[in-house]
Structures are given as C-alpha cells and as structure tokens.
Design an enzyme around this catalytic site. Structure first.
Site, mmCIF file in Angstrom:
data_model
loop_
_atom_site.group_PDB
_atom_site.id
_atom_site.type_symbol
_atom_site.label_atom_id
_atom_site.label_comp_id
_atom_site.label_asym_id
_atom_site.label_seq_id
_atom_site.Cartn_x
_atom_site.Cartn_y
_atom_site.Cartn_z
ATOM 1 N N CYS A 148 2.626 49.959 18.152
ATOM 2 C CA CYS A 148 3.601 50.234 19.428
ATOM 3 C C CYS A 148 4.669 50.977 19.164
ATOM 4 O O CYS A 148 5.114 51.687 19.861
ATOM 5 C CB CYS A 148 3.978 48.815 20.024
ATOM 6 S SG CYS A 148 4.462 47.658 18.860
ATOM 7 N N HIS A 241 10.663 49.105 22.722
ATOM 8 C CA HIS A 241 11.275 49.687 21.407
ATOM 9 C C HIS A 241 11.985 50.862 21.724
ATOM 10 O O HIS A 241 11.607 51.799 22.279
ATOM 11 C CB HIS A 241 10.096 49.872 20.697
ATOM 12 C CG HIS A 241 9.177 48.795 20.258
ATOM 13 N ND1 HIS A 241 9.588 47.503 20.604
ATOM 14 C CD2 HIS A 241 8.062 48.540 19.714
ATOM 15 C CE1 HIS A 241 8.690 46.517 20.177
ATOM 16 N NE2 HIS A 241 7.675 47.216 19.640
HETATM 17 N N1 LIG Z 1 2.750 42.492 21.259
HETATM 18 C C1 LIG Z 1 2.816 43.895 21.099
HETATM 19 O O1 LIG Z 1 3.718 44.641 21.575
HETATM 20 C C2 LIG Z 1 1.747 44.841 20.579
HETATM 21 C C3 LIG Z 1 1.807 45.862 20.463
HETATM 22 C C4 LIG Z 1 0.868 46.905 20.035
HETATM 23 C C5 LIG Z 1 -0.381 46.033 19.335
HETATM 24 N N2 LIG Z 1 -0.159 44.830 19.015
HETATM 25 C C6 LIG Z 1 -1.208 44.243 18.414
HETATM 26 O O2 LIG Z 1 -2.176 43.679 19.446
HETATM 27 C C7 LIG Z 1 -2.931 42.330 18.785
HETATM 28 C C8 LIG Z 1 -2.500 41.272 19.801
HETATM 29 O O3 LIG Z 1 -1.207 41.083 19.661
HETATM 30 P P1 LIG Z 1 -0.046 39.872 20.571
HETATM 31 O O4 LIG Z 1 1.183 40.287 20.505
HETATM 32 O O5 LIG Z 1 -1.169 40.106 22.094
HETATM 33 O O6 LIG Z 1 -0.387 38.621 19.998
HETATM 34 P P2 LIG Z 1 -0.516 37.198 20.495
HETATM 35 O O7 LIG Z 1 0.460 36.853 21.695
HETATM 36 O O8 LIG Z 1 -0.077 36.187 19.222
HETATM 37 O O9 LIG Z 1 -2.087 36.904 20.916
HETATM 38 C C9 LIG Z 1 -2.981 36.665 20.258
HETATM 39 C C10 LIG Z 1 -4.485 36.582 20.817
HETATM 40 O O10 LIG Z 1 -5.552 36.305 19.864
HETATM 41 C C11 LIG Z 1 -5.928 35.026 19.894
HETATM 42 N N3 LIG Z 1 -6.582 34.641 18.718
HETATM 43 C C12 LIG Z 1 -5.260 34.150 17.694
HETATM 44 N N4 LIG Z 1 -5.878 33.685 16.481
HETATM 45 C C13 LIG Z 1 -7.218 33.816 16.696
HETATM 46 C C14 LIG Z 1 -8.269 33.466 15.758
HETATM 47 N N5 LIG Z 1 -8.005 32.897 14.540
HETATM 48 N N6 LIG Z 1 -9.560 33.613 16.334
HETATM 49 C C15 LIG Z 1 -9.650 34.289 17.566
HETATM 50 N N7 LIG Z 1 -8.737 34.688 18.396
HETATM 51 C C16 LIG Z 1 -7.527 34.398 17.811
HETATM 52 C C17 LIG Z 1 -5.035 34.258 20.673
HETATM 53 O O11 LIG Z 1 -5.851 33.293 21.441
HETATM 54 P P3 LIG Z 1 -5.443 31.771 21.581
HETATM 55 O O12 LIG Z 1 -4.380 31.810 22.820
HETATM 56 O O13 LIG Z 1 -6.511 30.999 22.083
HETATM 57 O O14 LIG Z 1 -4.642 31.398 20.339
HETATM 58 C C18 LIG Z 1 -4.577 35.143 21.876
HETATM 59 O O15 LIG Z 1 -5.319 35.462 22.792
HETATM 60 C C19 LIG Z 1 -2.170 42.262 17.549
HETATM 61 O O16 LIG Z 1 -3.257 42.862 16.535
HETATM 62 C C20 LIG Z 1 -1.013 43.196 17.571
HETATM 63 O O17 LIG Z 1 -0.648 43.619 16.107
HETATM 64 C C21 LIG Z 1 0.768 44.089 19.964
#
Ligand SMILES: NC(=O)c1ccc[n+]([C@@H]2O[C@H](COP(=O)([O-])OP(=O)(O)OC[C@H]3O[C@@H](n4cnc5c(N)ncnc54)[C@H](OP(=O)(O)O)[C@@H]3O)[C@@H](O)[C@H]2O)c1
Length: 351
Positions: A148, A241
């Site tokens: 991001c 950011h």
């Molecule tokens: N946040 C940002 O600004 C951003 C920006 C760019 C890229 N990203 C990337 O996007 C991805 C998601 O980020 P996020 O911020 O949305 O994370 P998050 O809020 O922690 O959400 C994670 C998601 O993945 C699921 N999950 C977690 N552990 C799992 C497992 N062991 N098996 C299957 N599903 C699992 C969770 O499901 P449950 O709810 O059922 O636990 C939830 O739906 C990451 O790779 C991150 O690096 C994030």
C-alpha cells in the site's frame, strides 16, 4: 456486458470489507462468494464480520454464507485479501483451478511471471500472464497489487521517471493504523505514539517500485535501475499513508516542470475509461500545509493521490509529500482497478 461473478478471499478483514463495499454497485462484477478463516466459515457474513466501515454493510453480502479458504468457488475472478503467509499456496491452487486471481498479498508479487500491476503505471506488464499460462496450463493466473505504501509512491514516480529519469530517492513514511489489518496494533501501543518499524515494509518499498517501473522486454520485466532508501513509521492515523520523498534525477528539472509533470499525468484512454479510474491520478495541492490524511485522503473516492510541498532539496534535487488511501487505492480499489484492466484487455471475459 454480463456481470462477471467474483469471490473474495479474506472477506471479513480490513481489505476484504473494502472489496465488499466497492463491489456492491460495480458495473462489471458481482460478488457471488465470500471466504475467510475457519473462525468465520459457515456463518452468515453479517454474523462473521465485524464491519468497520462508516457506511452500512451492503445488503447483498449480509446473507452470503462465508466459505472456508480452499473450497471450490463458483466464480471466474477471485480477489485475495489474505495474510501473505496463507496467500501463497492458496492463490496458486485457485489459479491452477482456472481462476483469475487478483491479490493484495505480498506472496507472489516478486515472482518473475506474475505482474505487479498499477494500471496507470505498467499496463503492458500483463503480458507476463502468457508465461504463467504456459507454466500451469489452463486459463488461470495471478496478478498482484503492490504494497500500500508503494502504490502511491510508484504512481507519483511514473511521470517523473518518464520526464526526467530517476537516479536515487529517499522516502520516509507515516503509515495509518488500518494498514496493519484488524485488530492491528493495541491502542496503548499506537495512541499518542509513533512506532518506527513496520516489519518487512522497507524492503518492499525498496524493491517493488523497481519492478513496477521496470520495462517489459520480451517475456520478462527488466527492473528499473534507480536506488531507493525507505524508512517506514506507523502513526496514529486511521486511513492514509503520508510519505516524504526526495529525488535525484538523471536530467535536473525545474520545480515548475515537476509540478506540471505530476498534475498533467493522464493515462491512455484504455485505462482512463475504466470504471475505477480517477479523472486525474495525481492532484498537486498549493496550500503550504497539505496534503493531510484527514482532509485529502478521499480525493476522487480515494483513488487519486495528492502531492504537496514540491520544493528544492539541498541533498537531492526535489522533495515533496505524497498521500494515498491505503485500503482504497493501496489495496481493494487498486485491485479492482487492475481487474477492470484485465477485462478491458480480455484476459478475463464475461460468461
Ligand atoms: N490493510 C491494508 O491497508 C493493506 C493494504 C495493502 C495490502 N494489504 C494486504 O492485504 C492482505 C489482507 O490485509 P488486511 O489488512 O485486510 O488483514 P486483516 O484485517 O487481518 O484480514 C485478514 C483476513 O484473512 C483471513 N485470515 C486470516 N488468517 C487466515 C488463515 N489462517 N486462513 C484463512 N483465512 C485467514 C481473516 O479471516 P477471519 O476474519 O475469519 O479471521 C480475514 O478475512 C494482507 O496480505 C495485507 O498485507 C493490506
């Protein structure tokens, strides 16, 4: 066009919720499947998801039953918002099964035959998909979005690289809490504080722009050759950011030339006409104390980046501040934008 059925992996998370929100009224895509961890699987989305966005959860998503990751999904296109450590093999399996996978995770970003895509920056890199299809057989493939904090930087760098050539740059980030996912950092670690470490982020910021701004030659991307020094900090901001950038150029521009290149940047019609494209990808603000996340992060529905304080740098040539929305342009919005490009280029066709 008949709507293309899509699934979302990690649909209950910070980025997954943005996908659900942005896709609710999308003209080309219709959400047919939501998947998340075993914790959520089997429940109605409305029960499994702790909805964090200010607008209500879209009705169409509420009653969908969350599927376990890895289960068969009845959709052509899959958006992945899984943690990187989970995403690697899962995305590969879905691509193997014939799905187009647009991922936000880091797992496959640097794979030689996987496009790391920002439509305005490197639309021609989708040609890498040929190599994936040869390797795997079938129609499936993986396309990734950048980290991001990298996305907004690469967008701002694109017209500057085209206009003046880049030799070296330094970037210091102030990154929002939502970038760490949910629940993210404990309140006592971040309220009234700055944390000068985001694990792995500096390495991503120092590598990903070189691939994004690299040149497609034959069947591969040759990385750009400038050098980047990144320092990444987590700050108590909800979304957006902010990055302080200073650049040394190959051909030294005047400040006015830099401003003109940034705000005059327009992609070709193939990209400008996509549903999620901002009218102007980079807005240059003249106020001396902007951009600010609270005021500017929603510019063009969070799909444009804002730049301000463009001025001479006594160490390099020019310095400025750039701000972008991490879960919109930097994640779900950017990934949907990439999928729109894949439809426009007919890598994905409607049923
Ligand atoms: N946040 C940002 O600004 C951003 C920006 C760019 C890229 N990203 C990337 O996007 C991805 C998601 O980020 P996020 O911020 O949305 O994370 P998050 O809020 O922690 O959400 C994670 C998601 O993945 C699921 N999950 C977690 N552990 C799992 C497992 N062991 N098996 C299957 N599903 C699992 C969770 O499901 P449950 O709810 O059922 O636990 C939830 O739906 C990451 O790779 C991150 O690096 C994030």
């Amino acid at each position: 066009m008949t709507e293309i059925p899509v699934g979302i992996l990690g649909a209950t998370g910070t980025v997954g919720q943005r996908f659900v929100q942005l896709l609710a009224d999308h003209p080309w895509f219709k959400v047919t499947a939501l998947a998340a961890s075993e914790r959520s699987a089997g429940q109605r989305y409305a029960d499994a998801c702790r909805w964090l966005l200010p607008a209500p959860m879209p009705d169409a998503a509420r009653e969908l039953v969350v599927r376990p990751i890895g289960s068969e999904l009845d959709c052509r296109l899959i958006f992945s918002a899984l943690p990187s450590k989970v995403a690697g093999p899962v995305e590969e399996e879905y691509a193997q099964a014939g799905h187009a996978v647009c991922s936000n995770a880091a797992a496959h970003r640097m794979d030689a035959d996987v496009p790391l895509l920002i439509p305005e920056v490197n639309a021609d890199h989708t040609a890498l998909i040929h190599g994936q299809r040869e390797r795997r057989g079938g129609n499936g493939f993986i396309v990734t979005s950048a980290n991001c904090s990298t996305t907004q930087l690469a967008l701002a760098l694109k017209p500057l690289q085209d206009g003046f050539g880049l030799r070296a740059l330094s970037v210091v980030t102030m990154q929002a809490i939502s970038g760490a996912g949910y629940p993210g950092l404990p309140a006592l670690d971040i309220l009234g504080n700055v944390v000068p470490l985001i694990s792995g982020e500096e390495e991503k910021m120092e590598r990903e722009p070189l691939k994004l701004l690299g040149a497609m030659q034959g069947t591969r991307v040759i990385d750009a050759s400038f050098v980047i020094s990144a320092q990444c900090n987590r700050v108590p901001v909800r979304d957006g950011h902010t990055e302080c950038v200073s650049i040394e150029f190959e051909h030294k521009p005047e400040i006015g030339d830099v401003v003109a290149a940034l705000e005059g940047f327009r992609p070709p019609p193939e990209i400008a006409d996509l549903p999620s494209s901002p009218a102007q990808p980079i807005h240059v603000l003249r106020e001396p104390d902007r951009p600010q996340p609270m005021r500017d992060v929603e510019t063009e529905s969070g799909m444009a980046v804002t730049v301000g304080r463009v001025r001479p740098c006594p160490v390099h040539d020019v310095k400025f501040v750039v701000l972008g929305h991490n879960t919109l342009r930097g994640a779900a919005g950017g990934s949907i934008h990439s999928a729109e490009l894949l439809v426009a280029q007919e890598w994905i066709t409607s049923p």
